[in-house]
Design a protein around this motif. Structure first.
Motif, PDB file in Angstrom:
ATOM      1  N   THR A 122       0.835  -1.209   0.000  1.00 18.09           N
ATOM      2  CA  THR A 122       0.000   0.000   0.000  1.00 18.09           C
ATOM      3  C   THR A 122       0.867   1.255   0.000  1.00 18.09           C
ATOM      4  OG1 THR A 122      -0.109   0.255   2.404  1.00 18.09           O
ATOM      5  CG2 THR A 122      -1.740  -1.224   1.380  1.00 18.09           C
ATOM      6  N   PRO A 123       0.304   2.397  -0.406  1.00 18.93           N
ATOM      7  CA  PRO A 123       1.075   3.646  -0.364  1.00 18.93           C
ATOM      8  C   PRO A 123       1.415   4.085   1.060  1.00 18.93           C
ATOM      9  CG  PRO A 123      -0.798   3.874  -1.839  1.00 18.93           C
ATOM     10  CD  PRO A 123      -0.959   2.566  -1.105  1.00 18.93           C
ATOM     11  N   GLY A 124       0.633   3.645   2.043  1.00 13.51           N
ATOM     12  CA  GLY A 124       0.899   4.056   3.419  1.00 13.51           C
ATOM     13  C   GLY A 124       0.637   5.543   3.606  1.00 13.51           C
ATOM     14  N   ASN A 125       1.463   6.183   4.398  1.00 16.13           N
ATOM     15  CA  ASN A 125       1.320   7.615   4.674  1.00 16.13           C
ATOM     16  C   ASN A 125       1.573   8.399   3.389  1.00 16.13           C
ATOM     17  OD1 ASN A 125       1.507  10.264   5.510  1.00 16.13           O
ATOM     18  ND2 ASN A 125       2.732   9.809   7.313  1.00 16.13           N
ATOM     19  N   THR A 126       0.574   9.086   2.883  1.00 11.41           N
ATOM     20  CA  THR A 126       0.699   9.806   1.613  1.00 11.41           C
ATOM     21  C   THR A 126       1.067  11.277   1.791  1.00 11.41           C
ATOM     22  OG1 THR A 126      -1.674  10.251   1.574  1.00 11.41           O
ATOM     23  CG2 THR A 126      -0.909   8.261   0.413  1.00 11.41           C
ATOM     24  N   ASN A 127       1.445  11.668   2.999  1.00  3.61           N
ATOM     25  CA  ASN A 127       1.847  13.051   3.250  1.00  3.61           C
ATOM     26  C   ASN A 127       3.059  13.395   2.388  1.00  3.61           C
ATOM     27  OD1 ASN A 127       2.895  15.484   4.318  1.00  3.61           O
ATOM     28  ND2 ASN A 127       2.103  14.994   6.347  1.00  3.61           N
ATOM     29  N   VAL A 128       2.949  14.459   1.608  1.00  2.57           N
ATOM     30  CA  VAL A 128       4.012  14.857   0.686  1.00  2.57           C
ATOM     31  C   VAL A 128       5.301  15.251   1.421  1.00  2.57           C
ATOM     32  CG1 VAL A 128       3.385  17.289   0.511  1.00  2.57           C
ATOM     33  CG2 VAL A 128       4.412  16.110  -1.451  1.00  2.57           C
ATOM     34  N   LEU A 129       5.218  15.587   2.693  1.00  4.26           N
ATOM     35  CA  LEU A 129       6.411  15.958   3.455  1.00  4.26           C
ATOM     36  C   LEU A 129       7.399  14.805   3.597  1.00  4.26           C
ATOM     37  CD1 LEU A 129       4.870  18.115   6.323  1.00  4.26           C
ATOM     38  CD2 LEU A 129       6.080  18.907   4.274  1.00  4.26           C
ATOM     39  N   TYR A 130       6.932  13.562   3.390  1.00  2.43           N
ATOM     40  CA  TYR A 130       7.795  12.397   3.537  1.00  2.43           C
ATOM     41  C   TYR A 130       8.299  11.882   2.188  1.00  2.43           C
ATOM     42  CZ  TYR A 130       5.645  12.759   8.074  1.00  2.43           C
ATOM     43  OH  TYR A 130       5.211  13.240   9.271  1.00  2.43           O
ATOM     44  N   ASP A 131       8.107  12.672   1.134  1.00  7.04           N
ATOM     45  CA  ASP A 131       8.514  12.326  -0.222  1.00  7.04           C
ATOM     46  C   ASP A 131       9.740  13.162  -0.576  1.00  7.04           C
ATOM     47  OD1 ASP A 131       8.755  12.402  -3.090  1.00  7.04           O
ATOM     48  OD2 ASP A 131       6.645  11.836  -3.277  1.00  7.04           O
ATOM     49  N   GLU A 132      10.926  12.535  -0.629  1.00  4.95           N
ATOM     50  CA  GLU A 132      12.177  13.263  -0.853  1.00  4.95           C
ATOM     51  C   GLU A 132      12.193  14.021  -2.175  1.00  4.95           C
ATOM     52  OE1 GLU A 132      16.887  12.465  -1.698  1.00  4.95           O
ATOM     53  OE2 GLU A 132      15.802  10.992  -0.521  1.00  4.95           O
ATOM     54  N   VAL A 133      11.654  13.426  -3.231  1.00  3.76           N
ATOM     55  CA  VAL A 133      11.684  14.065  -4.542  1.00  3.76           C
ATOM     56  C   VAL A 133      10.892  15.370  -4.531  1.00  3.76           C
ATOM     57  CG1 VAL A 133      10.999  13.794  -6.961  1.00  3.76           C
ATOM     58  CG2 VAL A 133      12.104  11.903  -5.752  1.00  3.76           C
TER      59      VAL A 133
ATOM     60  N   ALA B 112      10.292  17.152  -1.821  1.00  8.40           N
ATOM     61  CA  ALA B 112      10.749  18.031  -0.736  1.00  8.40           C
ATOM     62  C   ALA B 112      11.557  19.190  -1.312  1.00  8.40           C
ATOM     63  CB  ALA B 112      11.615  17.246   0.250  1.00  8.40           C
ATOM     64  N   ASP B 113      11.606  20.290  -0.575  1.00  5.03           N
ATOM     65  CA  ASP B 113      12.428  21.394  -1.045  1.00  5.03           C
ATOM     66  C   ASP B 113      13.902  21.045  -0.863  1.00  5.03           C
ATOM     67  OD1 ASP B 113      13.382  22.231   1.587  1.00  5.03           O
ATOM     68  OD2 ASP B 113      11.422  23.136   1.895  1.00  5.03           O
TER      69      ASP B 113
ATOM     70  N   GLY C 238      15.295  20.493   2.576  1.00  6.23           N
ATOM     71  CA  GLY C 238      14.485  19.644   3.441  1.00  6.23           C
ATOM     72  C   GLY C 238      15.294  18.785   4.388  1.00  6.23           C
ATOM     73  N   VAL C 239      16.487  18.365   3.971  1.00  6.57           N
ATOM     74  CA  VAL C 239      17.322  17.518   4.824  1.00  6.57           C
ATOM     75  C   VAL C 239      17.669  18.217   6.130  1.00  6.57           C
ATOM     76  CG1 VAL C 239      19.538  18.240   3.836  1.00  6.57           C
ATOM     77  CG2 VAL C 239      19.317  15.978   4.839  1.00  6.57           C
ATOM     78  N   TYR C 240      17.727  19.537   6.130  1.00  6.01           N
ATOM     79  CA  TYR C 240      18.092  20.271   7.340  1.00  6.01           C
ATOM     80  C   TYR C 240      16.980  20.304   8.375  1.00  6.01           C
ATOM     81  CZ  TYR C 240      22.200  21.759   4.800  1.00  6.01           C
ATOM     82  OH  TYR C 240      23.368  21.769   4.102  1.00  6.01           O
ATOM     83  N   THR C 241      15.751  19.963   7.995  1.00  2.00           N
ATOM     84  CA  THR C 241      14.648  19.994   8.956  1.00  2.00           C
ATOM     85  C   THR C 241      14.494  18.664   9.688  1.00  2.00           C
ATOM     86  OG1 THR C 241      13.008  19.313   7.328  1.00  2.00           O
ATOM     87  CG2 THR C 241      13.390  21.688   7.586  1.00  2.00           C
TER      88      THR C 241
END
Length: 122
Positions: free
Chosen positions: A83-94, A96-97, A100-103
């Motif tokens: 399944t896709p699981g958590n679909t929150n875009v914040l957890y998608d590296e591609v 992410a801004d 994003g790694v600094y947060t």
């Protein structure tokens, strides 16, 4: 351009992702793919030559060198491939801004992490 420290931080994350994905064996190397937030890893791996999913992992690593053998240098979660699981875009590296790694904060209680598909060649 990207500075050396920034690159080193991403490198450390990649090494940890690969370590989590070493559960497979065989004559071929395995692949770690950044997980698309709206797809399952079964589907995402299936679109590549590494078409078997072994894991959908969420991983987060600390920055810098470890100083003790009991230091928490990262966290991971292993989800199912179906399944896709958590679909929150914040957890998608591609998606992410660039910074994003600094947060990410491995010691924080509400920190973000990125998800990855661990895929292998069938």
């Amino acid at each position: 351009g990207i500075n050396a420290e920034y690159g080193k931080q991403w490198y450390q994350r990649r090494v940890r992702e690969a370590v989590v994905s070493t559960q497979s064996t065989g004559p071929h190397g395995n692949a770690v793919l950044p997980k698309q937030n709206t797809k399952s890893c079964d589907d995402q791996c299936g679109e590549t030559e590494y078409d078997v999913c072994d894991a959908d992992v969420a991983i987060q690593g600390s920055f810098g060198k470890a100083t003790t053998y009991t230091e928490n240098v990262g966290q991971f979660y292993n989800y199912g491939c179906a399944t896709p699981g958590n679909t929150n875009v914040l957890y998608d590296e591609v998606q992410a801004d660039e910074d994003g790694v600094y947060t990410l904060d491995v010691q924080g209680s509400h920190s973000r992490y990125y998800r990855f598909c661990c895929c292998r060649y069938a």
